[in-house]
Scaffold this motif. Structure first.
Motif, PDB file in Angstrom:
ATOM      1  N   GLN A 224     -14.265 -36.996 -16.618  1.00 20.97           N
ATOM      2  CA  GLN A 224     -14.029 -36.335 -15.330  1.00 20.97           C
ATOM      3  C   GLN A 224     -12.665 -36.751 -14.813  1.00 20.97           C
ATOM      4  O   GLN A 224     -12.308 -37.941 -14.844  1.00 20.97           O
TER       5      GLN A 224
ATOM      6  N   VAL B 167     -10.342 -36.225 -11.332  1.00 23.33           N
ATOM      7  CA  VAL B 167     -10.401 -35.756  -9.954  1.00 23.33           C
ATOM      8  C   VAL B 167      -9.063 -36.029  -9.284  1.00 23.33           C
ATOM      9  O   VAL B 167      -8.677 -37.189  -9.095  1.00 23.33           O
TER      10      VAL B 167
ATOM     11  N   GLY C 183      -8.590 -31.528 -14.541  1.00 23.93           N
ATOM     12  CA  GLY C 183      -9.164 -31.645 -13.213  1.00 23.93           C
ATOM     13  C   GLY C 183      -9.211 -30.288 -12.537  1.00 23.93           C
ATOM     14  O   GLY C 183      -8.808 -29.263 -13.108  1.00 23.93           O
ATOM     15  N   GLN C 184      -9.670 -30.291 -11.293  1.00 20.82           N
ATOM     16  CA  GLN C 184      -9.845 -29.037 -10.559  1.00 20.82           C
ATOM     17  C   GLN C 184      -8.576 -28.591  -9.849  1.00 20.82           C
ATOM     18  O   GLN C 184      -8.487 -27.446  -9.399  1.00 20.82           O
TER      19      GLN C 184
END
Length: 123
Positions: free
Chosen positions: A3, A5, A114-115
């Motif tokens: 992940q 972020v 990431g987003q």
């Protein structure tokens, strides 16, 4: 599961500074390279900077060299992008990415993303 972020984006005036952070989890990243990319609507995602997590070797696009600095904090599993002397043309969504191996400027060679975080530089 990896992940990534991102955080730290925002609105800043031209000439100002911002520091983006990318918190990474789910893997030991010592054999990875981390990259920052950016994208504006209607354009391809472009390389900004990258760092080899183990050696600290860095690379930058010509458009940000001398203004941006990529770094990592192994204790926090976090990668940073310090952006100084910002210009309106730096406005974009900034993405953090990870790949196993050395640094690369090619989006297709990164496995994890990431987003994104929005950076807006006003003139």
């Amino acid at each position: 599961q990896v992940q990534l972020v991102e955080s730290g984006g925002g609105l800043v005036q031209a000439g100002g500074s911002l520091r983006l952070s990318c918190a990474a989890s789910g893997r030991t990243f010592s054999k990875y390279a981390m990259g920052w990319f950016r994208q504006v609507p209607g354009k391809e995602r472009e390389f900004v900077a990258a760092i080899n997590w183990n050696t600290g070797t860095t690379s930058y696009s010509d458009s940000v060299k001398g203004r941006f600095t990529i770094s990592r904090d192994s204790a926090k599993n976090t990668v940073y992008l310090q952006m100084n002397s910002l210009k309106p043309e730096d406005t974009a969504v900034y993405y953090c990415a990870a790949r196993r191996g050395g640094t690369s400027p090619y989006t297709g060679e990164y496995n994890y993303w990431g987003q994104g975080t929005q950076v807006t530089v006003s003139s």
